[in-house]
Design an enzyme around this catalytic site. Structure first.
Site, PDB file in Angstrom:
ATOM      1  N   CYS A  89      -3.955  16.663 -17.548  1.00 62.58           N
ATOM      2  CA  CYS A  89      -2.594  16.143 -17.687  1.00 62.58           C
ATOM      3  C   CYS A  89      -1.616  17.171 -18.255  1.00 62.58           C
ATOM      4  CB  CYS A  89      -2.583  14.901 -18.571  1.00 62.58           C
ATOM      5  SG  CYS A  89      -3.476  13.505 -17.857  1.00 62.58           S
ATOM      6  N   HIS A 339       3.837   8.989 -14.926  1.00 63.06           N
ATOM      7  CA  HIS A 339       3.002  10.122 -15.338  1.00 63.06           C
ATOM      8  C   HIS A 339       2.441  10.817 -14.100  1.00 63.06           C
ATOM      9  CE1 HIS A 339       0.257  12.684 -17.312  1.00 63.06           C
ATOM     10  NE2 HIS A 339      -0.666  11.813 -17.707  1.00 63.06           N
ATOM     11  N   CYS A 369      -2.114  14.422 -24.496  1.00 64.67           N
ATOM     12  CA  CYS A 369      -3.563  14.394 -24.383  1.00 64.67           C
ATOM     13  C   CYS A 369      -3.963  14.834 -22.979  1.00 64.67           C
ATOM     14  CB  CYS A 369      -4.103  13.007 -24.697  1.00 64.67           C
ATOM     15  SG  CYS A 369      -3.364  11.676 -23.736  1.00 64.67           S
TER      16      CYS A 369
END
Length: 384
Positions: A89, A339, A369
């Site tokens: 991510c 996201h 994260c």
């Protein structure tokens, strides 16, 4: 000391799963941000020494080093190379780090960094399921070294998000209130035009598609939990999305040569590993270390951006750091805005930069994260 400057930063709107960008080739989605950032700054595109782009689940039309494909699709000269980064991510945040490190080392003067992800075409973990043909559904199965160290534990972001909620005493209602606030902040930012300067419209889409004006705490309360007996639901989780984002990083020499006016400087960048099983916890120690290394305290940071992979992650981070919730994700986060995995780090940085400029703040800190139990931290300093 040498400096790495942010000259410009732009992104596409964030498309909802199955929304306006669902059928758009990922290279063309990425090319849009690259083309925009190069086109609106007066310099020879051949001066770009590299395009560093984040993207995960690099299969199908996201494979084959999409950074290079996107650079060519954007019309950059063939002399401009490209490299694709996968730090899960945090891939595009890491892409900015790599670009800044190249500038700080003196090996490059002008780099386009950012990321892209089309999750409508390639849902999360697509690369895992693609491996089924070759007898493996995840990166850990069959690794003797992994098994010897961690055993046969389930590796799941949902498990980690639930564990964080339990460890920090976060009830479902508190997470739903946080998620609702994310939507309300994003909707207010849209109404007030706060995103207008950072978004380059694409295919007649001018705004992020994720924020939900029709959501409510009452509706959230009706949703089933993601795991039996758990506390998390889809409402307190980040949205599946499609987007691209690009940041132009320049050295002092490039600033002088091209007559740029830098908008910010990279004040700090780091990455830290943590527990790969409880894999969403790394932003907590990573933020503490970044602040320690810079000599800054949370009170010195004007704005924070913490990726809303799940509400529990940000709420635990707030507890751990003591940061001000009113300075954190002030325009909403991934729960409302989406996201797009490989693009999120750069998207967050772009939003952070523009909000610092709007409010007159000096320092902005971002963290997120990442799969594998990692977290990048970047602190930028607004100039001007």
């Amino acid at each position: 000391m040498p400096e790495a400057y942010i000259v410009d930063a732009v992104r596409s709107p964030v498309g909802r799963r199955g929304g306006g960008f669902a059928e758009l080739h990922p290279a063309d989605l990425a090319a849009h941000s690259i083309r925009t950032i190069v086109g609106r700054n007066d310099f020879d595109p051949g001066a770009v020494e590299d395009v560093v782009f984040g993207c995960i689940d690099a299969i199908g039309s996201q494979a084959g080093d999409i950074a290079r494909t996107a650079a060519l699709a954007a019309g950059l000269p063939e002399s401009v190379p490209g490299v694709t980064v996968d730090r899960q991510c945090g891939s595009s945040q890491q892409a900015v780090h790599f670009a800044a490190q190249a500038v700080l080392s003196g090996t490059s003067d002008l780099v386009v960094a950012g990321g892209v992800q089309n999750m409508s075409r390639f849902p999360i973990l697509s690369s895992f399921t693609a491996g089924e043909k070759y007898g493996s559904t995840d990166p850990w199965t069959g690794s003797e070294g992994w098994f010897d160290r961690y055993g046969a534990q389930e590796i799941s972001q949902f498990r980690s998000a639930e564990q964080i909620a339990s460890d920090y005493g976060l009830e479902r209602t508190a997470m739903e209130e946080f998620a609702f606030r994310s939507h309300q902040r994003a909707l207010a930012a849209q109404r007030e035009g706060r995103f207008a300067a950072e978004i380059a419209p694409l295919r007649d889409i001018e705004h992020d598609e994720g924020p939900r004006a029709d959501t409510s705490l009452e509706k959230m309360a009706t949703l089933k939990t993601l795991t039996p007996g758990g506390r998390l639901t889809a409402a307190v989780s980040s949205q599946i999305s499609d987007a691209s984002a690009a940041v132009l990083i320049a050295s002092e020499q490039a600033v002088r040569e091209h007559g740029f006016t830098p908008r910010a400087r990279i004040h700090h960048m780091s990455v830290l590993g943590s527990d790969p099983v409880n894999l969403l916890t790394a932003p907590l120690p990573a933020t503490a270390r970044a602040l320690s290394k810079t000599g800054l305290g949370v009170e010195d940071i004007d704005l924070f951006e913490v990726n809303e992979a799940f509400a529990s992650v940000v709420l635990a981070w707030l507890q751990h750091t003591g940061a001000d919730p009113d300075k954190t994700n002030v325009n909403g986060g991934a729960i409302a805005l989406g996201h797009p995995l490989g693009a999120s780090g750069a998207r967050i940085m772009i939003t952070l930069l523009h909000e610092l400029e709007r409010t007159g703040g000096r320092y902005g800190l971002q963290t997120m994260c990442e799969g594998g139990g990692m977290a990048n931290v970047t602190i930028i300093e607004r100039l001007g």
